[in-house]
Write a protein that holds these residues in place. Structure first.
Motif, PDB file in Angstrom:
ATOM      1  N   ASP A 189      -2.694   9.498  17.525  1.00 28.25           N
ATOM      2  CA  ASP A 189      -2.135   8.153  17.398  1.00 28.25           C
ATOM      3  C   ASP A 189      -1.218   8.056  16.180  1.00 28.25           C
ATOM      4  O   ASP A 189      -0.143   7.438  16.233  1.00 28.25           O
ATOM      5  CB  ASP A 189      -3.271   7.140  17.297  1.00 28.25           C
ATOM      6  CG  ASP A 189      -2.758   5.712  17.209  1.00 28.25           C
ATOM      7  OD1 ASP A 189      -2.105   5.259  18.165  1.00 28.25           O
ATOM      8  OD2 ASP A 189      -3.007   5.051  16.184  1.00 28.25           O
ATOM      9  N   ASP A 190      -1.616   8.675  15.076  1.00 33.11           N
ATOM     10  CA  ASP A 190      -0.800   8.651  13.853  1.00 33.11           C
ATOM     11  C   ASP A 190       0.530   9.360  14.052  1.00 33.11           C
ATOM     12  O   ASP A 190       1.543   9.000  13.423  1.00 33.11           O
ATOM     13  CB  ASP A 190      -1.560   9.296  12.691  1.00 33.11           C
ATOM     14  CG  ASP A 190      -2.756   8.465  12.258  1.00 33.11           C
ATOM     15  OD1 ASP A 190      -2.782   7.259  12.578  1.00 33.11           O
ATOM     16  OD2 ASP A 190      -3.670   9.022  11.628  1.00 33.11           O
ATOM     17  N   LEU A 191       0.532  10.381  14.918  1.00 32.91           N
ATOM     18  CA  LEU A 191       1.758  11.130  15.166  1.00 32.91           C
ATOM     19  C   LEU A 191       2.663  10.458  16.192  1.00 32.91           C
ATOM     20  O   LEU A 191       3.714  10.996  16.543  1.00 32.91           O
ATOM     21  CB  LEU A 191       1.430  12.551  15.625  1.00 32.91           C
ATOM     22  CG  LEU A 191       0.766  13.447  14.568  1.00 32.91           C
ATOM     23  CD1 LEU A 191       0.335  14.771  15.179  1.00 32.91           C
ATOM     24  CD2 LEU A 191       1.740  13.694  13.409  1.00 32.91           C
ATOM     25  N   GLY A 192       2.237   9.297  16.669  1.00 34.72           N
ATOM     26  CA  GLY A 192       3.096   8.516  17.545  1.00 34.72           C
ATOM     27  C   GLY A 192       2.915   8.749  19.027  1.00 34.72           C
ATOM     28  O   GLY A 192       3.719   8.251  19.823  1.00 34.72           O
ATOM     29  N   THR A 198      -2.127  10.930  24.716  1.00 31.22           N
ATOM     30  CA  THR A 198      -3.328  11.377  24.014  1.00 31.22           C
ATOM     31  C   THR A 198      -4.419  11.751  24.999  1.00 31.22           C
ATOM     32  O   THR A 198      -5.087  12.783  24.851  1.00 31.22           O
ATOM     33  CB  THR A 198      -3.832  10.271  23.073  1.00 31.22           C
ATOM     34  OG1 THR A 198      -2.825   9.980  22.110  1.00 31.22           O
ATOM     35  CG2 THR A 198      -5.104  10.703  22.361  1.00 31.22           C
ATOM     36  N   PHE A 199      -4.576  10.927  26.007  1.00 34.57           N
ATOM     37  CA  PHE A 199      -5.593  11.220  27.023  1.00 34.57           C
ATOM     38  C   PHE A 199      -5.263  12.496  27.778  1.00 34.57           C
ATOM     39  O   PHE A 199      -6.134  13.345  27.996  1.00 34.57           O
ATOM     40  CB  PHE A 199      -5.698  10.046  27.998  1.00 34.57           C
ATOM     41  CG  PHE A 199      -6.625  10.304  29.154  1.00 34.57           C
ATOM     42  CD1 PHE A 199      -7.996  10.195  29.010  1.00 34.57           C
ATOM     43  CD2 PHE A 199      -6.117  10.664  30.399  1.00 34.57           C
ATOM     44  CE1 PHE A 199      -8.852  10.441  30.075  1.00 34.57           C
ATOM     45  CE2 PHE A 199      -6.957  10.910  31.467  1.00 34.57           C
ATOM     46  CZ  PHE A 199      -8.333  10.798  31.303  1.00 34.57           C
ATOM     47  N   ARG A 200      -3.989  12.650  28.156  1.00 40.48           N
ATOM     48  CA  ARG A 200      -3.588  13.809  28.968  1.00 40.48           C
ATOM     49  C   ARG A 200      -3.645  15.110  28.177  1.00 40.48           C
ATOM     50  O   ARG A 200      -4.032  16.151  28.717  1.00 40.48           O
ATOM     51  CB  ARG A 200      -2.179  13.581  29.517  1.00 40.48           C
ATOM     52  CG  ARG A 200      -1.630  14.719  30.368  1.00 40.48           C
ATOM     53  CD  ARG A 200      -0.299  14.330  30.981  1.00 40.48           C
ATOM     54  NE  ARG A 200       0.669  13.937  29.967  1.00 40.48           N
ATOM     55  CZ  ARG A 200       1.455  14.813  29.323  1.00 40.48           C
ATOM     56  NH1 ARG A 200       1.350  16.105  29.560  1.00 40.48           N
ATOM     57  NH2 ARG A 200       2.323  14.386  28.431  1.00 40.48           N
TER      58      ARG A 200
END
Length: 290
Positions: A189-192, A198-200
């Motif tokens: 999340d921090d890396l955008g 993120t899930f995939r």
């Protein structure tokens, strides 16, 4: 290696053998020997009055096509039921492991287990009523939809399968997701990265061992299922388990039934082999509950 080290190694080996002896004997008596008996029966002949008669023939295996309907139903509905359980169970397991409040998670897990507190037979009878003429079809008639039939269809069997085996899919996936390092999600999340990315890229690959194990648990049990097709299929949708009961208890054709059973064992061996290969492909992160 020194003499003392060799002696110690041998002594440790004897102790290991002694500790493994009870389970090894249990395994031999309850799995290997029955399989050998079934294998011997499968190449025998049916006695004139039914049962087994000593002989050596492969005709029983050549005649397996006579029960093709049972194999077809099993090989079609078992994977389909497993896939539906996966699609329904993954979101539930994800919610329990990632999104649920830790203080309510235990209560929610208990709710998943609650159906196991009731007899499997009683739960299947309940679905017979729900899907029968006085259940959902009757409610549909009240709102003007007539001629709908659920019971004694593949749909009814699939409903019973998903209801009965969904918890067995949820728990391995839950265990896999619960072990997931939440810092990886925060870093993504921090890396955008978007939630879907993120899930995939993180959640789904790291939860693959739980998915594989859940699919194996459900699929192996479904391949030998008898009660659900018998009660919700009404003799019109039957699995290999139903065919085996007919061959052993009704037709008394033990050799042919044994050949069908060995064919089922072969399918299971191939499935377990694919499971082990898939587990190694995911890096060996096995969360098997077996």
């Amino acid at each position: 290696m020194t003499t003392a080290a060799l002696k110690e190694k041998r002594r440790q080996g004897r102790w290991n053998a002694l500790l493994l002896a009870p389970s090894g004997l249990w395994y031999l008596m309850l799995l290997i020997l029955p399989l050998i008996v079934i294998l011997v029966y499968s190449v025998g002949e049916r006695a004139p009055t039914g049962g087994y008669q000593a002989g050596f023939t492969f005709d029983n295996y050549l005649n397996i096509g006579a029960r093709w309907t049972a194999f077809k139903n099993t090989l079609l509905l078992a994977p389909t039921g497993t896939l539906i359980c996966l699609l329904a169970g993954y979101p539930l397991a994800y919610f329990l492991a990632v999104k649920a409040n830790p203080r309510t998670r235990l209560f929610l897990l208990i709710l998943v287990v609650v159906p196991f507190w009731t007899s499997f037979l009683i739960r299947t009878y309940a679905w017979m009523f729900i899907l029968g003429g006085r259940g959902l079809p009757h409610l549909l008639e009240l709102i003007g939809i007539e001629g709908v039939r659920f019971i004694n269809t593949p749909f009814a069997v699939l409903v019973g399968i998903v209801y009965a085996y969904l918890p067995l899919m949820v728990f391995p996936i839950f265990v896999s997701l619960e072990k997931l390092d939440k810092r990886l999600l925060e870093a993504s999340d921090d890396l955008g990265a978007s939630p879907f990315a993120t899930f995939r890229q993180i959640t789904l690959p790291l939860s693959a061992p739980g998915m594989i194990t859940g699919c194996m648990l459900v699929f192996i049990l479904l391949m030998g299922e008898y009660l659900i097709p018998q009660m919700l299929g009404g003799g019109k949708v039957f699995f290999i388990g139903n065919a085996l009961v007919d061959l052993f208890l009704q037709s008394l054709n033990w050799p042919f039934g044994s050949a069908c059973a060995m064919a089922l064992v072969f399918i299971m061996m191939v499935t377990v082999g694919l499971y082990l290969k898939a587990t190694r492909a995911t890096g060996g992160r096995d969360v098997s509950l077996m």
